[in-house]
Design a protein around this motif. Structure first.
Motif, PDB file in Angstrom:
ATOM      1  N   LEU A  25       0.795  -1.223   0.000  1.00 43.22           N
ATOM      2  CA  LEU A  25       0.000   0.000   0.000  1.00 43.22           C
ATOM      3  C   LEU A  25       0.833   1.282   0.000  1.00 43.22           C
ATOM      4  O   LEU A  25       0.486   2.237  -0.708  1.00 43.22           O
ATOM      5  N   MET A  26       1.903   1.311   0.769  1.00 38.02           N
ATOM      6  CA  MET A  26       2.698   2.551   0.842  1.00 38.02           C
ATOM      7  C   MET A  26       3.301   2.938  -0.516  1.00 38.02           C
ATOM      8  O   MET A  26       3.142   4.083  -0.945  1.00 38.02           O
ATOM      9  N   ILE A  77      -3.773  -2.825  -7.870  1.00 39.66           N
ATOM     10  CA  ILE A  77      -2.586  -2.651  -7.017  1.00 39.66           C
ATOM     11  C   ILE A  77      -1.630  -3.818  -7.228  1.00 39.66           C
ATOM     12  O   ILE A  77      -0.420  -3.615  -7.389  1.00 39.66           O
ATOM     13  N   LEU A  78      -2.155  -5.035  -7.254  1.00 42.66           N
ATOM     14  CA  LEU A  78      -1.297  -6.207  -7.468  1.00 42.66           C
ATOM     15  C   LEU A  78      -0.597  -6.153  -8.832  1.00 42.66           C
ATOM     16  O   LEU A  78       0.562  -6.551  -8.938  1.00 42.66           O
ATOM     17  N   SER A  79      -1.292  -5.667  -9.842  1.00 46.34           N
ATOM     18  CA  SER A  79      -0.689  -5.607 -11.176  1.00 46.34           C
ATOM     19  C   SER A  79       0.477  -4.626 -11.213  1.00 46.34           C
ATOM     20  O   SER A  79       1.397  -4.792 -12.008  1.00 46.34           O
ATOM     21  N   ARG A  80       0.466  -3.630 -10.360  1.00 45.82           N
ATOM     22  CA  ARG A  80       1.557  -2.648 -10.334  1.00 45.82           C
ATOM     23  C   ARG A  80       2.791  -3.177  -9.626  1.00 45.82           C
ATOM     24  O   ARG A  80       3.880  -2.691  -9.856  1.00 45.82           O
ATOM     25  N   VAL A  81       2.619  -4.155  -8.749  1.00 48.52           N
ATOM     26  CA  VAL A  81       3.780  -4.660  -8.008  1.00 48.52           C
ATOM     27  C   VAL A  81       4.368  -5.919  -8.620  1.00 48.52           C
ATOM     28  O   VAL A  81       5.453  -6.312  -8.273  1.00 48.52           O
ATOM     29  N   LYS A  82       3.640  -6.546  -9.528  1.00 46.74           N
ATOM     30  CA  LYS A  82       4.168  -7.755 -10.179  1.00 46.74           C
ATOM     31  C   LYS A  82       5.221  -7.361 -11.195  1.00 46.74           C
ATOM     32  O   LYS A  82       5.090  -6.409 -11.930  1.00 46.74           O
ATOM     33  N   VAL A  83       6.282  -8.145 -11.241  1.00 44.49           N
ATOM     34  CA  VAL A  83       7.388  -7.861 -12.156  1.00 44.49           C
ATOM     35  C   VAL A  83       7.166  -8.529 -13.490  1.00 44.49           C
ATOM     36  O   VAL A  83       6.630  -9.560 -13.623  1.00 44.49           O
TER      37      VAL A  83
END
Length: 83
Positions: A25-26, A77-83
């Motif tokens: 989240l941060m 949000i998950l799509s933004r953190v997946k590499v």
């Protein structure tokens, strides 16, 4: 549009009791929040009112959020953190 005061409160609400949620989240609120449209920003704010165990289960894929708009935000949000 979020005022600076409202954004600061939102940023504070991203600080959760679980490290796993903090690391999702941060960074999102700092780098991705301002890219959202007004409705999506409202949904993100609403997402933060959910309980930590629910958020953890949704983000870790243990459960699916039954609210379609909140689930869409979780997936975003998950799509933004997946590499």
């Amino acid at each position: 549009m979020f005022s600076e005061k409202r954004y600061a409160r939102l940023k504070w609400a991203c600080r959760r009791g679980m490290l796993e949620l903090d690391v999702l989240l941060m960074p999102f609120v700092e780098s991705g929040f301002h890219e959202l449209n007004d409705g999506e920003q409202e949904e993100f704010e609403r997402l933060l009112t959910c309980d930590d165990p629910d958020l953890f289960a949704w983000f870790m894929g243990h459960q699916t959020c039954e609210d379609p708009s909140l689930n869409k935000m979780v997936q975003h949000i998950l799509s933004r953190v997946k590499v």
